[in-house]
Scaffold this active site. Sequence first.
Site, PDB file in Angstrom:
ATOM      1  N   ASN A 122      32.708  16.418  14.020  1.00 30.73           N
ATOM      2  CA  ASN A 122      32.660  16.392  15.486  1.00 30.73           C
ATOM      3  C   ASN A 122      33.537  15.276  16.062  1.00 30.73           C
ATOM      4  O   ASN A 122      34.189  14.542  15.325  1.00 30.73           O
ATOM      5  CB  ASN A 122      31.208  16.341  15.988  1.00 30.73           C
ATOM      6  CG  ASN A 122      30.546  15.001  15.740  1.00 30.73           C
ATOM      7  OD1 ASN A 122      31.201  14.022  15.404  1.00 30.73           O
ATOM      8  ND2 ASN A 122      29.242  14.952  15.900  1.00 30.73           N
TER       9      ASN A 122
ATOM     10  N   MET B 101      32.585  12.674  17.637  1.00 33.21           N
ATOM     11  CA  MET B 101      31.919  11.373  17.458  1.00 33.21           C
ATOM     12  C   MET B 101      31.429  10.716  18.749  1.00 33.21           C
ATOM     13  O   MET B 101      31.101   9.530  18.742  1.00 33.21           O
ATOM     14  CB  MET B 101      32.833  10.405  16.666  1.00 33.21           C
ATOM     15  CG  MET B 101      33.099  10.909  15.271  1.00 33.21           C
ATOM     16  SD  MET B 101      34.414  10.046  14.393  1.00 33.21           S
ATOM     17  CE  MET B 101      35.859  10.885  15.003  1.00 33.21           C
TER      18      MET B 101
ATOM     19  N   HIS C 210      28.626  23.038  21.316  1.00 29.02           N
ATOM     20  CA  HIS C 210      27.255  22.518  21.396  1.00 29.02           C
ATOM     21  C   HIS C 210      26.256  23.682  21.322  1.00 29.02           C
ATOM     22  O   HIS C 210      25.317  23.751  22.113  1.00 29.02           O
ATOM     23  CB  HIS C 210      27.054  21.766  22.724  1.00 29.02           C
ATOM     24  CG  HIS C 210      27.860  20.520  22.840  1.00 29.02           C
ATOM     25  ND1 HIS C 210      28.068  19.877  24.036  1.00 29.02           N
ATOM     26  CD2 HIS C 210      28.485  19.774  21.897  1.00 29.02           C
ATOM     27  CE1 HIS C 210      28.815  18.798  23.832  1.00 29.02           C
ATOM     28  NE2 HIS C 210      29.079  18.717  22.542  1.00 29.02           N
TER      29      HIS C 210
HETATM   30  C1  FAD Z   1      34.215  20.278  16.438  1.00 28.26           C
HETATM   31  C2  FAD Z   1      32.929  19.725  16.992  1.00 28.26           C
HETATM   32  C3  FAD Z   1      32.980  18.640  17.870  1.00 28.26           C
HETATM   33  C4  FAD Z   1      31.782  18.112  18.384  1.00 28.26           C
HETATM   34  N1  FAD Z   1      31.813  16.940  19.072  1.00 28.26           N
HETATM   35  C5  FAD Z   1      30.645  16.326  19.365  1.00 28.26           C
HETATM   36  C6  FAD Z   1      30.630  15.007  19.863  1.00 28.26           C
HETATM   37  O1  FAD Z   1      31.658  14.361  20.019  1.00 28.26           O
HETATM   38  N2  FAD Z   1      29.421  14.432  20.154  1.00 28.26           N
HETATM   39  C7  FAD Z   1      28.256  15.117  19.978  1.00 28.26           C
HETATM   40  O2  FAD Z   1      27.198  14.564  20.299  1.00 28.26           O
HETATM   41  N3  FAD Z   1      28.237  16.363  19.496  1.00 28.26           N
HETATM   42  C8  FAD Z   1      29.404  16.967  19.142  1.00 28.26           C
HETATM   43  N4  FAD Z   1      29.385  18.188  18.560  1.00 28.26           N
HETATM   44  C9  FAD Z   1      28.110  18.884  18.396  1.00 28.26           C
HETATM   45  C10 FAD Z   1      27.212  18.294  17.323  1.00 28.26           C
HETATM   46  O3  FAD Z   1      27.966  17.720  16.288  1.00 28.26           O
HETATM   47  C11 FAD Z   1      26.317  19.415  16.792  1.00 28.26           C
HETATM   48  O4  FAD Z   1      25.585  19.969  17.865  1.00 28.26           O
HETATM   49  C12 FAD Z   1      25.324  18.930  15.747  1.00 28.26           C
HETATM   50  O5  FAD Z   1      25.988  18.254  14.716  1.00 28.26           O
HETATM   51  C13 FAD Z   1      24.571  20.124  15.197  1.00 28.26           C
HETATM   52  O6  FAD Z   1      23.627  19.682  14.258  1.00 28.26           O
HETATM   53  P1  FAD Z   1      22.732  20.731  13.457  1.00 28.26           P
HETATM   54  O7  FAD Z   1      21.877  19.944  12.572  1.00 28.26           O
HETATM   55  O8  FAD Z   1      22.126  21.660  14.435  1.00 28.26           O
HETATM   56  O9  FAD Z   1      23.782  21.613  12.638  1.00 28.26           O
HETATM   57  P2  FAD Z   1      24.916  21.155  11.644  1.00 28.26           P
HETATM   58  O10 FAD Z   1      25.168  19.698  11.759  1.00 28.26           O
HETATM   59  O11 FAD Z   1      26.058  22.064  11.855  1.00 28.26           O
HETATM   60  O12 FAD Z   1      24.271  21.380  10.213  1.00 28.26           O
HETATM   61  C14 FAD Z   1      24.001  22.610   9.642  1.00 28.26           C
HETATM   62  C15 FAD Z   1      24.273  22.485   8.153  1.00 28.26           C
HETATM   63  O13 FAD Z   1      23.681  23.585   7.491  1.00 28.26           O
HETATM   64  C16 FAD Z   1      24.579  24.064   6.497  1.00 28.26           C
HETATM   65  N5  FAD Z   1      24.229  25.465   6.251  1.00 28.26           N
HETATM   66  C17 FAD Z   1      24.307  26.482   7.136  1.00 28.26           C
HETATM   67  N6  FAD Z   1      23.849  27.602   6.581  1.00 28.26           N
HETATM   68  C18 FAD Z   1      23.452  27.292   5.329  1.00 28.26           C
HETATM   69  C19 FAD Z   1      22.870  28.034   4.269  1.00 28.26           C
HETATM   70  N7  FAD Z   1      22.561  29.325   4.391  1.00 28.26           N
HETATM   71  N8  FAD Z   1      22.611  27.385   3.096  1.00 28.26           N
HETATM   72  C20 FAD Z   1      22.898  26.064   2.948  1.00 28.26           C
HETATM   73  N9  FAD Z   1      23.446  25.324   3.929  1.00 28.26           N
HETATM   74  C21 FAD Z   1      23.705  25.923   5.110  1.00 28.26           C
HETATM   75  C22 FAD Z   1      25.938  23.847   7.109  1.00 28.26           C
HETATM   76  O14 FAD Z   1      26.958  23.859   6.151  1.00 28.26           O
HETATM   77  C23 FAD Z   1      25.752  22.516   7.808  1.00 28.26           C
HETATM   78  O15 FAD Z   1      26.066  21.451   6.963  1.00 28.26           O
HETATM   79  C24 FAD Z   1      30.554  18.738  18.055  1.00 28.26           C
HETATM   80  C25 FAD Z   1      30.513  19.829  17.191  1.00 28.26           C
HETATM   81  C26 FAD Z   1      31.684  20.311  16.633  1.00 28.26           C
HETATM   82  C27 FAD Z   1      31.610  21.459  15.673  1.00 28.26           C
END
Ligand code: FAD
Length: 588
Positions: free
Chosen positions: A132, A134, A526
């Site tokens: 992301n 950051m 997001h």
């Molecule tokens: C490019 C980008 C820029 C962003 N910039 C920002 C920012 O600057 N600031 C901010 O606050 N937010 C930002 N965000 C948003 C924020 O990072 C996300 O909302 C947050 O990290 C999501 O967290 P999560 O735990 O929901 O999912 P994730 O962090 O995506 O974690 C899900 C994990 O599950 C794993 N997974 C999925 N399916 C399976 C499966 N079947 N078996 C095993 N593993 C699996 C994936 O590989 C992943 O590692 C950004 C997001 C992205 C993609």
Amino acid sequence: MDPETAVSNAVTVQLALKVIALTLDLTAYLFPKQCDVNDDDTFDFIIIGAGSAGSVIANRLSEIEHFKVLIIEAGGDPPLEVMYPGLSSYTYHSRLDWNITSQYDGTTAQCRKDKVIPQFSGRVLGGSSSINCMYYVRGNPYDYNRWAQLVNDETWKWENVLPYFIKSERMLDKDVLKSATGKLHGRHGEIGITRSIDNNTRRFLRSLKEDGIPVTMDYNANKTLGYSDVFFTIADGYRQSTGYRFLGLARNRPNLYILKNTVATKILFNDDKRAYAVEVVTENKIKKVTLKATKEIIVSAGALKSPQLLMLSGIGPKDHLRTLNIDVIANLPVGKNLQDHLAIPILHTLQKNKKKSFPKPFNPHVYPYSNIVGFVALNKSQSYPDYESTINIIDDGAKDLLQLYSFVYQYSDNVSDSIYNYAKESTVIETLITDLHPKSRGEILLRSVNPFDHPLVYTGYLSEEEDLDNTIRYIEDYLRLTHTSYFKKNNAQMINIVGNMCKGFKFGSKDYWTCYIQCTLNNMTHYSGTCALGSVVDSRLLVRGVKGLRVTDTSIMPYIVSGNTNAPTMMLGEKVSDFIKEVHGALK
Ligand SMILES: Cc1cc2nc3c(=O)[nH]c(=O)nc-3n(C[C@H](O)[C@H](O)[C@H](O)COP(=O)(O)OP(=O)(O)OC[C@H]3O[C@@H](n4cnc5c(N)ncnc54)[C@H](O)[C@@H]3O)c2cc1C
């Protein structure tokens, strides 16, 4: 340079980084080692997904020595381009990203090469916190109070979630710590937080202040409105992903087991509808095993993948599951209520400083560009923001912008070319305008019963007319800044990034902005809401209608928060860990 060369250069660097990672494995020592598993191996807890939420949960649960904790992650260790903030643009469209795109909707993405929008999400330890941008943003008290009201549970109120933000945080900015809001920050948590301040941001904010625009130092306290320097999850020159910090710091715990490069394909239930095991396919699809959990299974696969896994396991809308011959275990609105923040780019050129400037040497440890963020409410008596402006001041950044627009976002060559040509001659202010409370909803559906097929992402962007109207109001409100002295002094000119696309409309009319938005619309990535609190999970994040199964990630947000989603998701990981410890008699 042309867009084709920019894309080819980016792909070449990515390849070089991949070769370095696969041959030297330079970062492996920072992370837990892969465990070996066999069919029917049993753990107390199995966590699926090592992202912003999952890594936090694995750390907090494995603090309890008698808990045997397994975390399963589809990706591997974060390589250099994840660790170094300056290399982050090389993570997109690579093996570190799931490479999912939206479904074509006929209206939005009109200026993209394939008329679809990349739905970036991390496939690596740390998940999306590893790729992301950051920004560290907690959101507004209004967000959590609204959730608390929805589920009639006070524990979700701002004052009750605030300690969980503080718990993960290691605030390193001395001015913030010394300020009146310093006590609302953590000093000893896992995630180091710094602010990025430089001459550009100082000049910009000073000028806004002089012109009467609200400026704040700390948008992460109880009051969030105003323009500000950005807080980053960067410390000591390294990205503070949850993989690096929460899993890295726990890497020597004997009760924490990790399966990397392993995909969870199905959750199994017994006759009592208790989740008791997870089917997984390990590295390179070599081995398929079933792993058992005696206490709980926690799904933290993110808002695009958690609903996919639940539906493959029989939890979801019954009509949809039946079309794919999946036995229904619980009929719940999984995959519905998909929300995202849109980002409409508005770019201005500024007259270049006449003094000859020399390009700064590249430093991979720092975030590129100067950054400002603004949280703005149109109604001045409202305490929460309507929109966010993410502002990048880019000096000598023509090539970077070309790479960003042509390679990362995949805009058409016309858009990328036009930005490049303007940026060659000037400093650029790139601003993304984000409606923080969109009414539009999208949906995640299964493409097939094959767990290796991506789910279908129907974004629903701008499906509610009100969102378009609001976005236009927010763009117009932001453009008022261009009448302030900073923009005037620097002779700011808006770049026509849409070229001839909207030439039939009068600049500034509703038709013009509609065309502009449909052409340029980008997403903040997001994604949230697809296993929502109150409908799919209860206020303890337990999946309704079954036992022993929780979901914790952005998918549980019933309404998207008033800001970026990483910090709120880490907070969810902290909070659910206490729910779990409480139930299993381990909460101190
Ligand atoms: C490019 C980008 C820029 C962003 N910039 C920002 C920012 O600057 N600031 C901010 O606050 N937010 C930002 N965000 C948003 C924020 O990072 C996300 O909302 C947050 O990290 C999501 O967290 P999560 O735990 O929901 O999912 P994730 O962090 O995506 O974690 C899900 C994990 O599950 C794993 N997974 C999925 N399916 C399976 C499966 N079947 N078996 C095993 N593993 C699996 C994936 O590989 C992943 O590692 C950004 C997001 C992205 C993609």
